[in-house]
Design an enzyme around this catalytic site. Structure first.
Site, PDB file in Angstrom:
ATOM      1  N   LYS A   1       0.973   4.072  -2.897  1.00 36.91           N
ATOM      2  CA  LYS A   1       0.530   5.593  -2.725  1.00 36.91           C
ATOM      3  C   LYS A   1       1.762   6.528  -3.111  1.00 36.91           C
ATOM      4  CE  LYS A   1      -3.608   4.909  -1.500  1.00 36.91           C
ATOM      5  NZ  LYS A   1      -4.745   5.417  -2.429  1.00 36.91           N
TER       6      LYS A   1
ATOM      7  N   TYR B   1       0.856  -1.075   0.020  1.00 31.39           N
ATOM      8  CA  TYR B   1      -0.040   0.102   0.026  1.00 31.39           C
ATOM      9  C   TYR B   1       1.030   1.184   0.154  1.00 31.39           C
ATOM     10  CZ  TYR B   1      -3.967   3.105   1.459  1.00 31.39           C
ATOM     11  OH  TYR B   1      -4.934   4.179   1.522  1.00 31.39           O
TER      12      TYR B   1
END
Length: 245
Positions: free
Chosen positions: A156, A152
Protein backbone atom coordinates in the site's frame (compact mmCIF):
# COMPACT_ATOMS: atom_id res chain seq x y z
CA UNK A 1 -21.72 18.72 -9.48
CA UNK A 2 -19.71 15.51 -9.90
CA UNK A 3 -21.61 14.59 -13.07
CA UNK A 4 -19.96 11.63 -14.81
CA UNK A 5 -22.43 11.27 -17.66
CA UNK A 6 -20.66 9.90 -20.72
CA UNK A 7 -17.60 8.74 -18.79
CA UNK A 8 -16.50 5.12 -18.56
CA UNK A 9 -14.95 3.49 -15.50
CA UNK A 10 -13.24 0.22 -14.67
CA UNK A 11 -13.38 -0.87 -11.02
CA UNK A 12 -11.30 -3.83 -9.86
CA UNK A 13 -12.34 -5.73 -6.78
CA UNK A 14 -15.93 -4.77 -7.56
CA UNK A 15 -17.24 -7.98 -6.02
CA UNK A 16 -16.24 -6.68 -2.56
CA UNK A 17 -17.92 -4.17 -0.27
CA UNK A 18 -15.80 -1.11 -1.04
CA UNK A 19 -15.41 -1.89 -4.74
CA UNK A 20 -19.12 -2.49 -5.14
CA UNK A 21 -19.93 0.80 -3.42
CA UNK A 22 -17.48 2.69 -5.65
CA UNK A 23 -18.91 1.14 -8.81
CA UNK A 24 -22.44 1.93 -7.66
CA UNK A 25 -21.59 5.56 -6.87
CA UNK A 26 -19.87 6.12 -10.21
CA UNK A 27 -22.85 4.57 -11.99
CA UNK A 28 -25.30 6.74 -10.05
CA UNK A 29 -23.44 9.82 -11.29
CA UNK A 30 -23.93 8.72 -14.88
CA UNK A 31 -20.82 6.70 -15.69
CA UNK A 32 -20.80 3.42 -17.55
CA UNK A 33 -18.96 0.91 -15.36
CA UNK A 34 -16.99 -2.27 -15.98
CA UNK A 35 -17.09 -4.48 -12.90
CA UNK A 36 -14.07 -6.70 -12.41
CA UNK A 37 -13.35 -9.31 -9.76
CA UNK A 38 -12.86 -13.01 -9.23
CA UNK A 39 -16.39 -13.91 -8.09
CA UNK A 40 -18.56 -13.96 -11.19
CA UNK A 41 -21.79 -14.48 -9.26
CA UNK A 42 -21.18 -11.38 -7.13
CA UNK A 43 -20.38 -9.34 -10.23
CA UNK A 44 -23.54 -10.57 -11.93
CA UNK A 45 -25.63 -9.65 -8.89
CA UNK A 46 -24.21 -6.13 -8.84
CA UNK A 47 -24.66 -5.70 -12.60
CA UNK A 48 -28.26 -6.87 -12.27
CA UNK A 49 -28.85 -4.25 -9.58
CA UNK A 50 -27.23 -1.46 -11.58
CA UNK A 51 -28.91 -2.39 -14.86
CA UNK A 52 -27.93 -0.57 -18.03
CA UNK A 53 -24.44 0.88 -18.38
CA UNK A 54 -22.81 -1.97 -16.46
CA UNK A 55 -20.55 -4.77 -17.69
CA UNK A 56 -18.90 -7.69 -15.89
CA UNK A 57 -15.29 -8.65 -16.57
CA UNK A 58 -14.13 -11.51 -14.37
CA UNK A 59 -10.35 -11.42 -14.01
CA UNK A 60 -7.64 -13.11 -11.95
CA UNK A 61 -5.17 -10.29 -11.31
CA UNK A 62 -2.53 -12.72 -10.08
CA UNK A 63 -2.24 -13.81 -13.71
CA UNK A 64 -0.03 -11.20 -15.41
CA UNK A 65 -1.54 -11.72 -18.85
CA UNK A 66 -5.09 -11.31 -17.52
CA UNK A 67 -4.14 -8.17 -15.59
CA UNK A 68 -2.40 -6.62 -18.61
CA UNK A 69 -5.40 -7.34 -20.83
CA UNK A 70 -8.11 -6.07 -18.50
CA UNK A 71 -8.07 -2.43 -19.64
CA UNK A 72 -8.39 -3.45 -23.28
CA UNK A 73 -11.35 -5.68 -22.40
CA UNK A 74 -12.99 -2.79 -20.55
CA UNK A 75 -12.44 -0.43 -23.47
CA UNK A 76 -13.87 -2.99 -25.88
CA UNK A 77 -16.96 -3.45 -23.69
CA UNK A 78 -17.61 0.26 -23.12
CA UNK A 79 -16.09 1.92 -26.17
CA UNK A 80 -13.53 3.90 -24.18
CA UNK A 81 -11.88 3.96 -20.76
CA UNK A 82 -11.71 7.23 -18.83
CA UNK A 83 -11.44 6.16 -15.18
CA UNK A 84 -9.62 3.27 -13.53
CA UNK A 85 -10.16 2.47 -9.87
CA UNK A 86 -7.57 -0.05 -8.68
CA UNK A 87 -9.36 -1.40 -5.63
CA UNK A 88 -8.57 -5.13 -5.68
CA UNK A 89 -6.54 -6.34 -2.72
CA UNK A 90 -5.77 -9.37 -0.59
CA UNK A 91 -4.15 -10.04 2.78
CA UNK A 92 -1.79 -12.79 3.89
CA UNK A 93 -1.10 -11.66 7.43
CA UNK A 94 1.67 -12.91 9.69
CA UNK A 95 4.64 -11.67 11.64
CA UNK A 96 7.51 -10.83 9.32
CA UNK A 97 9.86 -13.29 10.99
CA UNK A 98 7.43 -16.06 10.04
CA UNK A 99 6.16 -14.70 6.73
CA UNK A 100 6.81 -16.89 3.72
CA UNK A 101 8.15 -15.56 0.46
CA UNK A 102 4.98 -16.77 -1.24
CA UNK A 103 2.80 -14.72 1.11
CA UNK A 104 4.98 -11.66 0.54
CA UNK A 105 4.85 -11.99 -3.24
CA UNK A 106 1.13 -12.80 -3.42
CA UNK A 107 0.16 -9.58 -1.61
CA UNK A 108 2.54 -7.38 -3.62
CA UNK A 109 1.39 -8.99 -6.87
CA UNK A 110 -2.29 -8.20 -6.30
CA UNK A 111 -2.11 -5.01 -4.24
CA UNK A 112 0.69 -3.22 -6.11
CA UNK A 113 1.87 -4.86 -9.33
CA UNK A 114 -1.65 -5.47 -10.63
CA UNK A 115 -2.42 -1.75 -10.38
CA UNK A 116 0.59 -1.09 -12.62
CA UNK A 117 -0.37 -3.83 -15.08
CA UNK A 118 -4.02 -2.74 -15.33
CA UNK A 119 -3.33 0.99 -15.63
CA UNK A 120 -0.34 1.08 -17.98
CA UNK A 121 -2.11 -0.02 -21.21
CA UNK A 122 -4.76 2.70 -20.81
CA UNK A 123 -2.45 5.66 -20.18
CA UNK A 124 -1.51 6.49 -23.76
CA UNK A 125 -5.14 6.83 -24.85
CA UNK A 126 -5.98 8.92 -21.78
CA UNK A 127 -3.06 11.24 -22.49
CA UNK A 128 -4.07 11.54 -26.14
CA UNK A 129 -7.65 12.48 -25.15
CA UNK A 130 -6.22 14.79 -22.47
CA UNK A 131 -8.60 13.40 -19.86
CA UNK A 132 -8.20 10.49 -17.49
CA UNK A 133 -8.41 9.44 -13.87
CA UNK A 134 -6.36 6.82 -12.05
CA UNK A 135 -7.62 6.22 -8.51
CA UNK A 136 -5.71 3.73 -6.39
CA UNK A 137 -7.21 2.41 -3.17
CA UNK A 138 -4.45 2.18 -0.60
CA UNK A 139 -4.89 1.95 3.19
CA UNK A 140 -4.22 3.71 6.47
CA UNK A 141 -1.83 0.81 7.08
CA UNK A 142 0.38 2.11 4.27
CA UNK A 143 0.85 5.29 6.32
CA UNK A 144 1.14 3.93 9.86
CA UNK A 145 2.24 0.31 9.40
CA UNK A 146 0.69 -2.58 11.29
CA UNK A 147 2.16 -5.53 13.12
CA UNK A 148 1.58 -8.70 11.14
CA UNK A 149 1.04 -6.87 7.86
CA UNK A 150 4.51 -6.04 6.56
CA UNK A 151 3.58 -7.27 3.08
CA UNK A 152 0.26 -5.39 3.00
CA UNK A 153 1.76 -2.17 4.39
CA UNK A 154 4.65 -2.33 1.92
CA UNK A 155 2.30 -2.84 -1.02
CA UNK A 156 0.00 0.00 0.00
CA UNK A 157 2.89 2.40 0.68
CA UNK A 158 4.38 1.43 -2.68
CA UNK A 159 1.08 2.24 -4.34
CA UNK A 160 1.31 5.79 -2.97
CA UNK A 161 4.80 6.25 -4.42
CA UNK A 162 3.78 4.84 -7.79
CA UNK A 163 0.74 7.14 -7.87
CA UNK A 164 2.82 10.25 -7.16
CA UNK A 165 5.24 9.33 -9.95
CA UNK A 166 2.41 8.76 -12.41
CA UNK A 167 0.84 12.07 -11.40
CA UNK A 168 4.06 13.90 -12.27
CA UNK A 169 4.31 12.12 -15.60
CA UNK A 170 0.79 12.85 -16.84
CA UNK A 171 -0.45 16.01 -15.10
CA UNK A 172 0.25 18.18 -18.16
CA UNK A 173 -1.88 15.84 -20.28
CA UNK A 174 -5.05 16.20 -18.23
CA UNK A 175 -4.67 12.85 -16.48
CA UNK A 176 -4.76 12.78 -12.69
CA UNK A 177 -3.55 10.03 -10.37
CA UNK A 178 -4.58 9.93 -6.73
CA UNK A 179 -4.99 7.53 -3.83
CA UNK A 180 -7.76 6.99 -1.34
CA UNK A 181 -6.62 5.52 1.98
CA UNK A 182 -9.54 4.03 3.92
CA UNK A 183 -9.29 3.42 7.63
CA UNK A 184 -11.49 0.84 9.31
CA UNK A 185 -14.56 0.40 7.12
CA UNK A 186 -17.69 -1.60 7.97
CA UNK A 187 -17.22 -4.58 5.66
CA UNK A 188 -17.47 -8.36 6.17
CA UNK A 189 -13.80 -8.31 7.22
CA UNK A 190 -14.38 -5.94 10.14
CA UNK A 191 -17.77 -7.48 10.95
CA UNK A 192 -15.96 -10.76 11.64
CA UNK A 193 -13.90 -9.19 14.44
CA UNK A 194 -14.73 -9.97 18.06
CA UNK A 195 -16.48 -7.22 20.01
CA UNK A 196 -13.37 -6.71 22.14
CA UNK A 197 -11.28 -6.15 19.00
CA UNK A 198 -13.83 -3.69 17.64
CA UNK A 199 -13.82 -1.79 20.94
CA UNK A 200 -10.02 -1.53 20.87
CA UNK A 201 -10.03 -0.22 17.31
CA UNK A 202 -12.89 2.18 17.98
CA UNK A 203 -11.00 3.74 20.89
CA UNK A 204 -8.43 5.10 18.42
CA UNK A 205 -10.96 6.67 16.04
CA UNK A 206 -11.99 10.23 16.98
CA UNK A 207 -15.23 9.83 15.02
CA UNK A 208 -16.02 6.88 17.33
CA UNK A 209 -17.35 4.70 14.53
CA UNK A 210 -16.22 2.65 11.57
CA UNK A 211 -16.64 4.18 8.14
CA UNK A 212 -19.04 2.87 5.53
CA UNK A 213 -18.12 1.75 2.01
CA UNK A 214 -20.13 4.70 0.74
CA UNK A 215 -17.71 7.08 2.48
CA UNK A 216 -14.90 5.74 0.31
CA UNK A 217 -17.16 5.76 -2.75
CA UNK A 218 -17.94 9.46 -2.28
CA UNK A 219 -14.24 10.26 -2.30
CA UNK A 220 -13.80 8.27 -5.51
CA UNK A 221 -16.64 10.13 -7.24
CA UNK A 222 -15.08 13.47 -6.33
CA UNK A 223 -11.62 12.51 -7.59
CA UNK A 224 -13.11 11.09 -10.80
CA UNK A 225 -15.11 14.24 -11.56
CA UNK A 226 -14.19 17.45 -13.35
CA UNK A 227 -14.35 19.15 -9.96
CA UNK A 228 -11.31 17.10 -8.93
CA UNK A 229 -9.27 17.99 -12.00
CA UNK A 230 -6.70 20.13 -10.14
CA UNK A 231 -5.97 17.45 -7.56
CA UNK A 232 -3.24 14.98 -8.45
CA UNK A 233 -0.54 13.03 -6.66
CA UNK A 234 -2.53 13.18 -3.42
CA UNK A 235 -3.78 10.66 -0.88
CA UNK A 236 -7.24 11.35 0.47
CA UNK A 237 -7.53 9.74 3.92
CA UNK A 238 -10.98 8.46 4.80
CA UNK A 239 -10.52 7.24 8.35
CA UNK A 240 -12.60 9.22 10.83
CA UNK A 241 -9.50 10.92 12.18
CA UNK A 242 -7.62 7.70 13.03
CA UNK A 243 -4.50 9.08 11.32
CA UNK A 244 -4.18 12.78 10.58
CA UNK A 245 -1.48 13.51 8.00
Amino acid sequence: MFDLTGKTALVTGASGGIGGAIATALHEQGATVALSGTRQSALDDLASTLGERSHTLACDLSDEAQAEGLSARAEEAMGSLDIIVNNAGITRDGLMMRMSGDDWRAVLDINLTAAFLVSKPALRAMAKRRWGRIINITSVVGEMGNAGQANYAAAKAGLVGMTKSLARELASRGVTANCIAPGFIDTPMTQALADSQKDTLMAGIPAAKFGMPEDVAGAAVFLASDEGAYITGQTLHVNGGLVMV
